[in-house]
Scaffold this active site. Sequence first.
Site: not given
Length: 275
Positions: A98, A124, A126, A143
């Site tokens: 994801h 990572h 988002h 993050h």
Amino acid sequence: MVIDSIIGWLLLLLVVLHPISVVKAQEVEDEREFDYARGSEKGPEKWGTLHKEWSLCNKGKMQSPIDLSNSRVDIVQKSNKLSRNYKPTTAILINRGHDIAVHWEGNAGSIDINGTSYSLQQAHWHSPSEHTINGRRYSLELHMVHKTTDPTSKHQIAVIAVLYKIGKPNPFLSKLVSNITSLVKQENEHRHPGVIDPREIHMSCRRYYSYIGSLTVPPCTQNVIWTISKKVRSVSLDQVKLLRKAVHDHAHKNSRPLQRDHLRDIQLIVPKKRN
């Protein structure tokens, strides 16, 4: 009997050195176990029911992300900026299903929060952003996940977040484009881009939001110290699209919905005014 005593002490030592809270704090690496689709059997509303270890995702009172609203923020003046001591080291780039994540293999340095040192582990992305500011959601959120080795600390994890709006290409991502492109649809694959310098992830060290929350993916571990840079950086639309194209889930986003703040303290740290 002597051998049994020695084994017993060794087991006790292992428990002390590796507290349960640290083990449970790990983010789920096999991201096929959950997804971000609203109404899905594995979607955000169901995370807390998929495994008993994930129950906090539904029942926790300190969940993330939240809206950072002016009406809820206490402004706190501090003379010292956030202490970051990062350094370049080798890293691997992983397609986790994801998201795309950078895992530093060596000592990438640390941050210091309230006298506790937190070592940088991974970063990572988002999209769109998980946290919002006064209800506004941005195009991307990075993050940087840190952990402490201090078993006495109530807060084992600290996450620094940087928000991005569409504009000029992000220099840090630009250096990773070729490696990310090679990971397109390559689930659980990884690349070795060599040395990655976390100092190239720019953020405001003097103006930032701070609150206690949780991981935004299962197991939704709580008592996470969140530090969100107030300065919004820029990223190109192509870079955002590539981060989503590279993963296998075919989803347009990988952002957890906003959670209730339950009247938690939210601070905006600003430089102390000079007399």
